[in-house]
Design a protein around this motif. Structure first.
Motif, PDB file in Angstrom:
ATOM      1  N   PRO A   1     -55.447 -15.007  -5.550  1.00  0.00           N
ATOM      2  CA  PRO A   1     -54.138 -14.489  -5.124  1.00  0.00           C
ATOM      3  C   PRO A   1     -54.271 -13.270  -4.217  1.00  0.00           C
ATOM      4  CG  PRO A   1     -54.577 -13.898  -7.408  1.00  0.00           C
ATOM      5  CD  PRO A   1     -55.681 -14.826  -6.982  1.00  0.00           C
ATOM      6  N   LEU A   2     -55.454 -12.653  -4.208  1.00  0.00           N
ATOM      7  CA  LEU A   2     -55.649 -11.478  -3.347  1.00  0.00           C
ATOM      8  C   LEU A   2     -55.879 -11.901  -1.893  1.00  0.00           C
ATOM      9  CD1 LEU A   2     -58.022  -9.388  -5.637  1.00  0.00           C
ATOM     10  CD2 LEU A   2     -55.584  -9.042  -5.277  1.00  0.00           C
ATOM     11  N   GLU A   3     -56.242 -13.144  -1.672  1.00  0.00           N
ATOM     12  CA  GLU A   3     -56.662 -13.554  -0.326  1.00  0.00           C
ATOM     13  C   GLU A   3     -55.686 -14.488   0.372  1.00  0.00           C
ATOM     14  OE1 GLU A   3     -60.718 -14.815  -0.646  1.00  0.00           O
ATOM     15  OE2 GLU A   3     -61.337 -12.868  -1.409  1.00  0.00           O
ATOM     16  N   GLY A   4     -54.569 -14.820  -0.289  1.00  0.00           N
ATOM     17  CA  GLY A   4     -53.506 -15.570   0.363  1.00  0.00           C
ATOM     18  C   GLY A   4     -53.971 -16.885   0.962  1.00  0.00           C
TER      19      GLY A   4
ATOM     20  N   PRO B   1     -47.648  -5.961   6.115  1.00  0.00           N
ATOM     21  CA  PRO B   1     -48.650  -6.908   5.624  1.00  0.00           C
ATOM     22  C   PRO B   1     -48.318  -7.499   4.248  1.00  0.00           C
ATOM     23  CG  PRO B   1     -49.500  -4.659   5.575  1.00  0.00           C
ATOM     24  CD  PRO B   1     -48.199  -4.618   6.323  1.00  0.00           C
ATOM     25  N   LEU B   2     -47.620  -6.747   3.424  1.00  0.00           N
ATOM     26  CA  LEU B   2     -47.141  -7.313   2.164  1.00  0.00           C
ATOM     27  C   LEU B   2     -45.678  -7.635   2.357  1.00  0.00           C
ATOM     28  CD1 LEU B   2     -48.591  -5.225  -0.794  1.00  0.00           C
ATOM     29  CD2 LEU B   2     -49.479  -7.286   0.274  1.00  0.00           C
TER      30      LEU B   2
ATOM     31  N   HIS C   1     -48.038 -12.337   8.372  1.00  0.00           N
ATOM     32  CA  HIS C   1     -47.970 -11.109   9.160  1.00  0.00           C
ATOM     33  C   HIS C   1     -49.233 -11.115  10.017  1.00  0.00           C
ATOM     34  CE1 HIS C   1     -48.787  -6.651   9.551  1.00  0.00           C
ATOM     35  NE2 HIS C   1     -47.545  -6.703   9.948  1.00  0.00           N
TER      36      HIS C   1
ATOM     37  N   SER D   1     -52.261  -8.552  10.214  1.00  0.00           N
ATOM     38  CA  SER D   1     -53.162  -8.285   9.087  1.00  0.00           C
ATOM     39  C   SER D   1     -53.818  -9.550   8.544  1.00  0.00           C
ATOM     40  CB  SER D   1     -52.398  -7.575   7.961  1.00  0.00           C
ATOM     41  OG  SER D   1     -51.354  -8.401   7.462  1.00  0.00           O
ATOM     42  N   THR D   2     -53.641 -10.679   9.224  1.00  0.00           N
ATOM     43  CA  THR D   2     -54.244 -11.923   8.725  1.00  0.00           C
ATOM     44  C   THR D   2     -54.918 -12.664   9.876  1.00  0.00           C
ATOM     45  OG1 THR D   2     -52.133 -13.065   9.043  1.00  0.00           O
ATOM     46  CG2 THR D   2     -52.584 -12.230   6.840  1.00  0.00           C
TER      47      THR D   2
ATOM     48  N   ILE E   1     -57.887  -4.720  -3.945  1.00  0.00           N
ATOM     49  CA  ILE E   1     -56.988  -4.644  -2.793  1.00  0.00           C
ATOM     50  C   ILE E   1     -56.857  -6.043  -2.175  1.00  0.00           C
ATOM     51  CG2 ILE E   1     -56.585  -3.478  -0.570  1.00  0.00           C
ATOM     52  CD1 ILE E   1     -56.918  -1.514  -2.892  1.00  0.00           C
ATOM     53  N   PRO E   2     -55.638  -6.508  -1.927  1.00  0.00           N
ATOM     54  CA  PRO E   2     -55.488  -7.831  -1.303  1.00  0.00           C
ATOM     55  C   PRO E   2     -55.908  -7.795   0.167  1.00  0.00           C
ATOM     56  CG  PRO E   2     -53.352  -6.778  -1.471  1.00  0.00           C
ATOM     57  CD  PRO E   2     -54.332  -5.851  -2.145  1.00  0.00           C
ATOM     58  N   THR E   3     -56.329  -8.940   0.669  1.00  0.00           N
ATOM     59  CA  THR E   3     -56.838  -9.016   2.044  1.00  0.00           C
ATOM     60  C   THR E   3     -55.975  -8.288   3.072  1.00  0.00           C
ATOM     61  OG1 THR E   3     -57.663 -11.193   1.466  1.00  0.00           O
ATOM     62  CG2 THR E   3     -57.727 -10.614   3.775  1.00  0.00           C
ATOM     63  N   PRO E   4     -54.652  -8.516   3.084  1.00  0.00           N
ATOM     64  CA  PRO E   4     -53.867  -7.899   4.174  1.00  0.00           C
ATOM     65  C   PRO E   4     -53.825  -6.378   4.138  1.00  0.00           C
ATOM     66  CG  PRO E   4     -52.448  -9.171   2.686  1.00  0.00           C
ATOM     67  CD  PRO E   4     -53.854  -9.434   2.271  1.00  0.00           C
ATOM     68  N   LEU E   5     -54.197  -5.781   2.996  1.00  0.00           N
ATOM     69  CA  LEU E   5     -54.167  -4.310   2.914  1.00  0.00           C
ATOM     70  C   LEU E   5     -55.545  -3.673   3.065  1.00  0.00           C
ATOM     71  CD1 LEU E   5     -51.595  -3.522   0.066  1.00  0.00           C
ATOM     72  CD2 LEU E   5     -51.256  -3.556   2.542  1.00  0.00           C
ATOM     73  N   ARG E   6     -56.588  -4.488   3.190  1.00  0.00           N
ATOM     74  CA  ARG E   6     -57.937  -3.896   3.197  1.00  0.00           C
ATOM     75  C   ARG E   6     -58.178  -3.003   4.404  1.00  0.00           C
ATOM     76  NH1 ARG E   6     -60.837  -9.294   0.682  1.00  0.00           N
ATOM     77  NH2 ARG E   6     -59.746  -9.069  -1.315  1.00  0.00           N
TER      78      ARG E   6
ATOM     79  N   TYR F   1     -56.264  -0.925   5.491  1.00  0.00           N
ATOM     80  CA  TYR F   1     -55.728   0.408   5.166  1.00  0.00           C
ATOM     81  C   TYR F   1     -56.556   1.093   4.087  1.00  0.00           C
ATOM     82  CZ  TYR F   1     -51.739  -1.713   7.511  1.00  0.00           C
ATOM     83  OH  TYR F   1     -50.936  -2.358   8.415  1.00  0.00           O
TER      84      TYR F   1
END
Lengths: 301, 105
Positions: free
Chosen positions: A116-119, A206-207, A215, A218-219, B6-11, B13
């Motif tokens: 779930p952290l990597e979408g 990004p979230l 987004h 950030s991806t 930390i989730p990928t999109p926030l890394r 930061y």
């Protein structure tokens, strides 16, 4: 063409009369993609990619359809796999909602839950690893890189909008996950309608809570994305998208998901900026229905 | 020290890291230390009023802190916190079970 495949597309344009009441010089339409048999816009590219795989012999008896998805493409694949007699295996981030999983199970698809952290980037990596390990087992449409994805919209969604607005569409607004809808529809509209403006909706950070949308800052940027198509970009906050999602249900009778809310929020923002000395026709996409999100907190607002 | 995933999109930061060791005995303290170390994370996790954004879910080990004691949820030195993007604003029973299955990677 198999019956359920033939039932995809030709969705109506629904005029948003109450939400756009403040801009009477702008007709704002949502294309009701939630009326597709799998319940979302993703039926179109899934059908195109699967038919292309069949035509090229990449998908044949004994193969399993494998895809990475945050939900709707998987549901479309699961529906089409059931109709055509192919097993379907989907890499899905574990934070995809229980609604998505329920639809997938109803169609008999098997799931591989990814971090779930990597979408969806993590789901796509897992799918590529599985294909690399067993290349003969799978047909992997790879929606992020498959030109049939955007072509499905170039040949159906875009021409339908031109037809149903009698060529009067002035603006097209849509956000992106794979970017297939935005890229294919924009290319079709730009080829058919002089002066049409294509506006790209992006989550503001990004979230976000825009199911199925990315987004891009950030991806991973999908291979099929074409940044030259966007004449403007509008950033929308998740809270605004949720508010518009609720208003679509309560004021327009349109029970749709949060990405539709994001698209309509952007369409309304755009409408508010358009000059009053002439009429405009703004079309956006109602990506999927609200049923999958019934358990979500944002309905409570 | 508790580890925050930390989730990928926030890394980007968080200096590109997938986890950060942070000090604190509650979720609020640990996240405050995290945003002190990586200031750019703050606006993505909290709104202007300082409340956690509604589409951000925080898990202590594999439990959503919203169903524990929210920001006051105690965090021990060997606990982990995970910041999980909530795709549609909801929270689901155990999305982190997949991490446990994969050895916490």
């Amino acid at each position: 063409m198999h019956d359920v495949l033939a039932a995809i597309g030709n969705t109506p344009l629904v005029r948003l009369t109450r939400l756009a009441a403040g801009t009477p010089h702008v007709a704002v339409y949502g294309k009701a993609e939630f009326l597709n048999p799998g319940g979302s816009v993703k039926d179109r590219p899934a059908r195109a990619m699967i038919l292309d795989g069949l035509a090229r012999g990449l998908l044949r008896p004994g193969k399993t359809i494998l895809e990475a998805t945050s939900g709707n493409t998987g549901i479309a694949d699961a529906m089409l796999g059931a109709a055509l007699g192919f097993p379907v295996l989907l890499c899905l981030p574990a934070n995809a909602g229980p609604g998505q999983r329920g639809f997938l199970k109803a169609f008999g698809a098997q799931l591989v839950l990814t971090s779930p952290l990597e979408g969806t980037d993590g789901a796509a990596r897992r799918a590529r690893e599985m294909v690399a390990a067993e290349p003969d087992r799978f047909f992997y449409p790879d929606q992020y890189a498959n030109d049939e994805n955007w072509r499905a919209h170039f040949t159906t969604t875009g021409p339908e909008i031109v037809r149903d607005t009698a060529g009067r569409v002035t603006h097209f607004v849509a956000g992106s996950g794979t970017s297939g809808t935005f890229v294919g529809t924009s290319r079709a509209l730009k080829a058919a309608v002089p002066g049409v403006s294509c506006v790209w909706m992006q989550p503001s950070g990004p979230l976000h809570g825009f199911e199925g949308m990315k987004h891009y800052a950030s991806t991973e940027i999908p291979a099929i994305y074409d940044a030259t198509l966007a004449d403007a970009t509008l950033e929308i906050e998740t809270e605004e998208a949720w508010e518009v999602t609720r208003r679509l249900a309560r004021e327009e009778g349109l029970f749709v998901g949060p990405s539709s809310g994001g698209n309509v929020a952007a369409a309304l923002r755009l409408a508010a900026t358009l000059p009053k000395d002439r009429e405009h026709v703004v079309v956006t996409i109602l990506c999927d229905g609200g049923a999958k999100y019934l358990g979500e907190r944002f309905w409570e607002g | 020290m508790p580890k925050v995933f930390i989730p990928t999109p926030l890394r980007s930061y968080a200096g590109g890291q997938d986890s950060v060791d942070c000090a604190g005995a509650t979720v609020a303290e640990v996240l405050a230390d995290l945003t002190a170390r990586h200031k750019g994370l703050e606006k993505h996790l909290f709104d202007e009023a300082g409340a956690m954004r509604s589409f951000v879910n925080v898990y202590r080990n594999d439990e959503d802190v919203r169903y524990l004691e929210k920001e006051k949820t105690p965090v021990g030195a060997s606990d982990t916190l995970s910041i999980v993007p909530s795709i549609a604003g909801g929270s689901h029973r155990d999305p982190l079970a997949v991490l446990t299955d994969r050895g916490g990677s």
